[in-house]
Design an enzyme around this catalytic site. Structure first.
Site, PDB file in Angstrom:
ATOM      1  CG  ASP A  10      37.699  30.248  40.947  1.00  0.00           C
ATOM      2  OD1 ASP A  10      38.474  30.280  41.913  1.00  0.00           O
ATOM      3  OD2 ASP A  10      37.554  31.205  40.169  1.00  0.00           O
ATOM      4  CD  GLU A  15      41.913  27.446  24.776  1.00  0.00           C
ATOM      5  OE1 GLU A  15      42.024  28.661  24.540  1.00  0.00           O
ATOM      6  OE2 GLU A  15      40.832  26.895  25.032  1.00  0.00           O
ATOM      7  CG  ASP A  42      38.502  35.116  44.637  1.00  0.00           C
ATOM      8  OD1 ASP A  42      38.517  35.946  45.560  1.00  0.00           O
ATOM      9  OD2 ASP A  42      39.298  35.159  43.678  1.00  0.00           O
TER      10      ASP A  42
END
Length: 377
Positions: free
Chosen positions: A105, A42, A107
């Site tokens: 991830d 995807e 951040d």
């Protein structure tokens, strides 16, 4: 950042062929088309007018490049490998994710102790050493801590060897891609087949297994203390990170004169006002004191076992990587693609070599404008 520059980038520079080779994992030429991974992968696009398009899929690089030029997405996200091509998902009653890289991830916005404006690019750039530290700690944990457990030899070939009790080690994670997010973070993609197929166990689903990996990599923040909770004796993986990376970084970056504004908050974590005031007074009288000297003075004042344990938690709180665990847990979670362009900075999301991450300078990352200038030259 403009549509014209973006069109130039997708047409002449964006590595569509390399992307498709990576995401297809060597299955592009298989005779069984259903076994080709790229066409079941995807993609999602976010266009300039904030239209979010999911369940895109492509058979080859030509289809991907054609759609990039037609839609000019400001953001590209990559999702899982599904049981059927995502573009045809409405045709199937059973449509579910089958493979997904283990993704991490990081951040800067999750580092709540940072006294910087993360909306300003220059302050994000100054915080890069924290991101470099996170890359080193996590990459080493992924390479050294996973896959080392023994398992029994299986099958007929093992029968003639020193009994069924002979053991060997699983291979470690090897194929780890670290990517600068284009503004204030990093992404780690663990691409080994074992990571992509993190399992559907009989007693646990993939969400729980991936969650266990994320929890292993990221200690929990205790709301009552505001510190990361670290048990004693310390887990060997955490002890290694503390000795080799966290404490040296804490000396060099968190206890310097430049970080004096954050020292009050740091000393408040000791939960001992008398000691905190004494230390702050000593630091103000000797502003040239090095980070190592400051840490030595703090340790000399915190001699009880309880305060020593608090000091360890303080170091972890200020240095250990802060994971967005939900990104790692979900098979169906999408993550920004490497090589796409951050729309607010114009910077390309470039891979970073972990062995050189200290020298990496976010402000020198190519932008759409510098790429256009290079092409013109």
């Amino acid at each position: 950042f403009s549509p014209e520059l973006l069109r130039m980038y997708y047409d002449r520079v964006f590595p569509a062929a390399a992307m498709c080779r990576w995401l297809g994992y060597g299955t592009a030429q298989l005779a069984d088309t259903g076994a080709r991974l790229l066409q079941r992968r995807e993609f999602s696009f976010t266009t300039g007018d904030d239209v979010y398009i999911r369940y895109l899929s492509y058979e080859n690089e030509a289809g991907l490049k054609k759609d990039l030029l037609a839609k000019l997405p400001h953001k590209i996200d990559i999702g899982a490998i599904f049981s059927a091509p995502p573009s045809d998902h409405k045709k199937y009653k059973l449509f579910e994710p089958k493979q997904r890289e283990l993704i991490i991830d990081i951040d800067l916005t999750d580092y709540d102790f940072l006294e910087v404006d993360v909306k300003r690019l220059e302050t994000c750039d100054r915080c890069w050493p924290l991101m470099a530290l996170a890359m080193r700690v996590l990459e080493r944990a992924l390479r050294e801590d996973f896959g080392r457990g023994p398992r029994l030899w299986r099958g007929r070939a093992a029968a003639g060897r020193a009994g069924s009790g002979r053991r060997r080690c699983r291979s470690r994670f090897e194929h780890i891609l670290c990517v600068y997010s284009g503004r204030r973070g990093i992404h780690l993609w663990v691409c080994d087949a074992r990571a992509r197929r993190i399992p559907s166990m009989k007693c646990l689903g993939s969400f729980q297994v991936r969650g266990a990996v994320a929890d292993y990599l990221g200690p929990v923040l205790a709301p009552a203390t505001g510190r990361l909770a670290i048990r004693t004796p310390m887990h060997p993986s955490l002890a290694r990170a503390y000795k080799d990376e966290l404490e040296p970084f804490f000396h060099s970056h968190m206890l310097t004169g430049e970080a004096a504004g954050g020292q009050k908050k740091l000393l408040a974590m000791l939960e001992n006002e008398q000691i905190a005031e004494q230390l702050l007074d000593a630091f103000e009288k000797r502003p040239a004191m090095s980070g190592a000297e400051r840490w030595k003075r703090i340790k000399s004042e915190c001699k009880t076992p309880k305060l020593a344990a608090v000091l360890t938690e303080v170091v972890f709180t200020y240095t250990y990587p802060r994971l967005d665990v939900n990104v790692s847990k979900g098979m169906n979670h999408l993550l920004k693609s490497p090589w796409c362009v951050h729309p607010k900075t114009g910077r390309v999301c470039v891979p970073v070599n972990v062995s050189e991450c200290e020298e990496f300078d976010p402000s020198s990352v190519p932008t759409l404008k510098t790429i256009a200038d290079d092409l013109d030259a």
